[in-house]
Scaffold this motif. Structure first.
Motif, short mmCIF file in Angstrom:
data_model
loop_
_atom_site.label_atom_id
_atom_site.label_comp_id
_atom_site.label_asym_id
_atom_site.label_seq_id
_atom_site.Cartn_x
_atom_site.Cartn_y
_atom_site.Cartn_z
N VAL A 167 0.84 -1.20 0.00
CA VAL A 167 0.00 0.00 0.00
C VAL A 167 0.88 1.24 0.00
N ASP A 168 0.52 2.22 -0.85
CA ASP A 168 1.28 3.47 -0.90
C ASP A 168 0.78 4.43 0.19
N ALA A 169 1.33 5.65 0.20
CA ALA A 169 0.98 6.63 1.23
C ALA A 169 -0.49 7.01 1.19
N ALA A 170 -1.11 6.94 0.01
CA ALA A 170 -2.52 7.29 -0.13
C ALA A 170 -3.44 6.13 0.24
N GLY A 171 -2.87 4.98 0.56
CA GLY A 171 -3.68 3.82 0.94
C GLY A 171 -4.10 2.94 -0.22
N ASN A 172 -3.49 3.13 -1.39
CA ASN A 172 -3.84 2.32 -2.56
C ASN A 172 -2.76 1.30 -2.86
N ASN A 173 -3.19 0.12 -3.28
CA ASN A 173 -2.22 -0.88 -3.74
C ASN A 173 -2.10 -0.76 -5.26
N VAL A 174 -1.28 -1.59 -5.85
CA VAL A 174 -1.02 -1.52 -7.29
C VAL A 174 -2.31 -1.68 -8.10
N TRP A 175 -3.19 -2.62 -7.66
CA TRP A 175 -4.42 -2.86 -8.42
C TRP A 175 -5.28 -1.61 -8.46
N GLU A 176 -5.37 -0.90 -7.34
CA GLU A 176 -6.18 0.32 -7.28
C GLU A 176 -5.54 1.43 -8.13
N GLN A 177 -4.21 1.49 -8.13
CA GLN A 177 -3.52 2.48 -8.96
C GLN A 177 -3.80 2.22 -10.44
N TRP A 178 -3.72 0.94 -10.83
CA TRP A 178 -4.00 0.58 -12.23
C TRP A 178 -5.43 0.91 -12.59
N ARG A 179 -6.36 0.60 -11.69
CA ARG A 179 -7.78 0.86 -11.94
C ARG A 179 -8.01 2.36 -12.13
N GLN A 180 -7.40 3.17 -11.29
CA GLN A 180 -7.58 4.62 -11.39
C GLN A 180 -6.98 5.15 -12.70
N GLU A 181 -5.81 4.65 -13.05
CA GLU A 181 -5.18 5.08 -14.32
C GLU A 181 -6.06 4.71 -15.50
N CYS A 182 -6.64 3.52 -15.48
CA CYS A 182 -7.52 3.08 -16.57
C CYS A 182 -8.76 3.96 -16.66
N ARG A 183 -9.31 4.33 -15.52
CA ARG A 183 -10.49 5.20 -15.52
C ARG A 183 -10.13 6.57 -16.11
N GLU A 184 -8.98 7.11 -15.74
CA GLU A 184 -8.57 8.43 -16.23
C GLU A 184 -8.29 8.41 -17.73
N VAL A 185 -7.65 7.35 -18.19
CA VAL A 185 -7.34 7.22 -19.61
C VAL A 185 -8.59 6.88 -20.41
#
Length: 162
Positions: A48-66
């Motif tokens: 988990v990063d400082a914002a409380g997200n793991n890699v899967w959540e980071q990927w999900r957010q990037e996919c939503r933004e793109v």
């Protein structure tokens, strides 16, 4: 035995999960599928990063933004395609003859074909074309044999829709 990596769904479209059939993976000795499973479940994915997200959540957010701008462009492109095709069908005139789409115009004028029905047919046509173009891009359409004297490139170009 099936293993699912599941997350809470944010939409009503269905569950969000990755599923692995362990029996099948081991019975077929599928190294590629096992590698995917290993990479998905590796401990580095759950940090988990400082914002409380793991890699899967980071990927999900990037996919939503793109994906959002792409969806918006697709929606406008579909509308443009439907308008162009609809106008083309209504304005079509066979060169050097008196043939045109008078039958279509008459059905629309009489109400036999409503504007909503015409629109629905245009939507269906555009989505069918998109489906064919996607298959074509992935080279998934049935291939035919080039005619005598025709190069493979010429044959491919001649049979493409896009």
């Amino acid at each position: 035995m099936v293993m699912r990596l599941q997350r809470e769904a944010v939409s009503l479209s269905g569950l969000n999960y990755a599923e692995f059939n362990l029996e099948s993976i081991f019975a077929r000795e599928s190294q590629a599928e096992f590698a995917r499973l290993y990479l998905m479940l590796h401990v580095s994915r759950s940090r988990v990063d400082a914002a409380g997200n793991n890699v899967w959540e980071q990927w999900r957010q990037e996919c939503r933004e793109v994906g959002q701008p792409a969806r918006e462009k697709l929606s406008q492109s579909l509308s443009d395609a439907m308008e162009t095709l609809g106008n083309g069908f209504l304005q079509w005139h066979q060169p050097f003859t008196s043939e045109s789409n008078e039958a279509l115009k008459a059905k629309l004028r009489s109400g036999e074909l409503t504007a909503a029905d015409f629109n629905q047919q245009l939507i269906r046509l555009v989505y069918r074309l998109l489906f064919i173009f996607c298959l074509e891009e992935r080279d998934c359409l049935l291939t035919t044999v080039p005619s005598a004297g025709q190069s493979a490139e010429d044959h491919q170009e001649a049979r493409q829709l896009s």
